[in-house]
Scaffold this active site. Structure first.
Site, PDB file in Angstrom:
ATOM      1  N   CYS A 156       0.819  -1.213   0.000  1.00 28.55           N
ATOM      2  CA  CYS A 156       0.000   0.000   0.000  1.00 28.55           C
ATOM      3  C   CYS A 156       0.852   1.262   0.000  1.00 28.55           C
ATOM      4  O   CYS A 156       0.587   2.197  -0.735  1.00 28.55           O
ATOM      5  CB  CYS A 156      -0.908   0.040   1.230  1.00 28.55           C
ATOM      6  SG  CYS A 156      -2.181  -1.226   1.261  1.00 28.55           S
ATOM      7  N   CYS A 213       5.504  13.778  37.174  1.00 31.54           N
ATOM      8  CA  CYS A 213       6.524  13.892  36.126  1.00 31.54           C
ATOM      9  C   CYS A 213       7.200  15.255  36.214  1.00 31.54           C
ATOM     10  O   CYS A 213       8.408  15.397  36.046  1.00 31.54           O
ATOM     11  CB  CYS A 213       5.879  13.764  34.747  1.00 31.54           C
ATOM     12  SG  CYS A 213       4.783  12.368  34.533  1.00 31.54           S
ATOM     13  N   HIS A 254      11.051  16.621  35.637  1.00 32.75           N
ATOM     14  CA  HIS A 254      11.343  17.028  34.257  1.00 32.75           C
ATOM     15  C   HIS A 254      11.042  18.491  33.949  1.00 32.75           C
ATOM     16  O   HIS A 254      11.427  18.981  32.893  1.00 32.75           O
ATOM     17  CB  HIS A 254      10.622  16.093  33.286  1.00 32.75           C
ATOM     18  CG  HIS A 254      11.087  14.666  33.409  1.00 32.75           C
ATOM     19  ND1 HIS A 254      12.354  14.279  33.057  1.00 32.75           N
ATOM     20  CD2 HIS A 254      10.471  13.555  33.886  1.00 32.75           C
ATOM     21  CE1 HIS A 254      12.495  12.972  33.294  1.00 32.75           C
ATOM     22  NE2 HIS A 254      11.369  12.513  33.797  1.00 32.75           N
ATOM     23  N   ARG A 307       9.767   3.243  28.495  1.00 31.43           N
ATOM     24  CA  ARG A 307      10.465   4.281  29.271  1.00 31.43           C
ATOM     25  C   ARG A 307       9.523   4.869  30.319  1.00 31.43           C
ATOM     26  O   ARG A 307       9.923   5.125  31.459  1.00 31.43           O
ATOM     27  CB  ARG A 307      10.981   5.340  28.311  1.00 31.43           C
ATOM     28  CG  ARG A 307      11.664   6.531  28.916  1.00 31.43           C
ATOM     29  CD  ARG A 307      12.916   6.186  29.666  1.00 31.43           C
ATOM     30  NE  ARG A 307      12.728   6.415  31.075  1.00 31.43           N
ATOM     31  CZ  ARG A 307      13.703   6.565  31.967  1.00 31.43           C
ATOM     32  NH1 ARG A 307      14.961   6.483  31.594  1.00 31.43           N
ATOM     33  NH2 ARG A 307      13.441   6.776  33.217  1.00 31.43           N
ATOM     34  N   CYS A 311       9.952   5.029  34.507  1.00 29.87           N
ATOM     35  CA  CYS A 311       9.729   6.174  35.386  1.00 29.87           C
ATOM     36  C   CYS A 311       8.695   5.830  36.456  1.00 29.87           C
ATOM     37  O   CYS A 311       8.875   6.164  37.620  1.00 29.87           O
ATOM     38  CB  CYS A 311       9.265   7.397  34.590  1.00 29.87           C
ATOM     39  SG  CYS A 311      10.612   8.437  33.991  1.00 29.87           S
TER      40      CYS A 311
END
Lengths: 106, 283
Positions: B101, B199, B203, B240, B244
């Site tokens: 395709c 988080c 981060h 991943r 965490c």
């Protein structure tokens, strides 16, 4: 098993060339245990041989100290056009081959 | 694990109550201040991207960056090569390959990964590249879906994402994916696990800082699937995420689950403009 071989495609006769190989392999050390506490059997690529137009130019014996997905690199002298062929075998008896063409001028 | 989260919360409330009991004479203003600081990061305002945006590679050693940049030495390329082979192989009842395709992926898949995850109109849900591959298998190839984190799925997604290498992540939030985006954002800012961290604590607030021997990155997904030295293999973004979650001792959500897909969308928005690096190499 996926593997990649890298050689320069076109070289002059007598030139020193770099040959590289990367093989996808778990290289299981035999020192690990699974979730149920059973030892995972050792399974590493134990022998790797490189032939240049059927002449052996490189041989390695690998052990449990080699990381997964081993990457080896060595040098040889380009003498004639042809193929560099790698073959290897692991502890489970699985065999692999990979080759690369080389063209020598002059 | 959800229950444990609740227990932690209620004991927190109890100790607050005790605190109020002891310090009854505290003024209302200082109590309010206390609540503001004890409440953790407030997601009320529209969240901000970290400034300046830095890819995870910028927190790696120079040796690791060199390994990623070397298209032969980069071990992740083994998965890309594997994906390339699978791309041309027929699968399922219909005997069709991806190439039947889509043709040459180097043309047809260029830039595709920059817009994922995406809402699929037919399935009416958010899908990432993994989900897209499996929808294609189901609809067009008549094949069983590939297991999340299987070598085949990692290979195909790495191969497809690799075609967008060097192109900026470009996900737009619209009516279709707004809900997913909001859930993902809330997941990102919610405290979870026994460590009671979100988080954002690592981060957003502490990127560039140290967590034992590691430098904390900004947590972008622009290089996935990556080859991670710790894993000694390639892995997906959801793997991943699970690392965490394990780190903060929270519930390990399965790869491909709705929560992680929503988080992936939020992170894609957050990483907007960073270039795709697949396959990345990380510690």
């Amino acid at each position: 098993m996926v593997a990649r071989v890298q050689v320069p495609q076109q070289v002059k006769r007598g030139e020193l060339i770099e040959v590289r190989i990367a093989i996808q392999h778990v290289m299981e050390t035999g020192f690990r245990y699974d979730d149920r506490g059973r030892a995972i059997p050792k399974n590493v690529i134990n022998t790797l041989v490189a032939r240049y137009n059927d002449t052996e130019i490189f041989r390695a014996e690998l052990g449990s100290g080699i990381a997964a997905n081993p990457f080896l690199q060595f040098y040889t002298v380009a003498e004639a056009s042809g193929e560099i062929e790698f073959s290897w075998v692991d502890d489970a008896g699985e065999k692999g081959t990979e080759h690369a063409a080389i063209s020598v001028v002059g | 694990m959800r229950g444990e989260g609740l227990t932690a919360d209620s004991s927190y409330v109890r100790s607050l109550g005790l605190f109020i009991g002891v310090h009854r004479r505290l003024s209302a203003v200082s109590f309010l201040l206390l609540l503001m600081f004890a409440g953790g990061p407030a997601p009320a305002a529209e969240p901000q991207r970290p400034q300046p945006l830095k890819s995870g590679g910028e927190f790696s050693s120079s040796e690791l960056r060199a390994l990623q940049a070397d298209d032969f030495g980069n071990p992740g390329m083994l998965w890309v090569v594997r994906g390339e082979k699978l791309w041309g192989e027929a699968a399922g009842r219909n005997g069709k390959s991806c190439a039947a395709c889509h043709g040459d992926a180097r043309q047809s898949m260029k830039g595709i990964a920059t817009h994922y995850p995406k809402v699929d109109p037919g399935a009416a849900r958010l899908v990432n590249l993994e989900g897209r591959v499996n929808l294609c298998r189901e609809r067009h190839q008549g094949a069983e879906p590939l297991q999340y984190e299987s070598e085949e799925l990692l290979g195909l997604t790495a191969y497809v994402a690799h075609q967008s290498r060097g192109m900026p992540v470009d996900v737009t939030i619209d009516l279709q994916n707004r809900k997913n985006y909001e859930r993902g954002r809330d997941f990102y800012y919610a405290r979870r696990g026994q460590m009671n961290l979100s988080c954002s604590h690592c981060h957003d607030r502490n990127w560039g800082g140290r967590l034992l021997g590691e430098t904390i990155s900004q947590g972008h997904g622009n290089a996935y699937p990556i080859y991670r030295l710790e894993w000694q293999t390639a892995g997906s973004l959801h793997r991943r995420f699970r690392s965490c979650l394990f780190g903060v001792r929270a519930e390990l959500l399965p790869g491909g689950s709705r929560e992680l897909l929503d988080l992936e969308l939020y992170l894609a928005w957050r990483a907007g403009g960073l270039t795709i690096e697949t396959p990345g190499v990380r510690r």
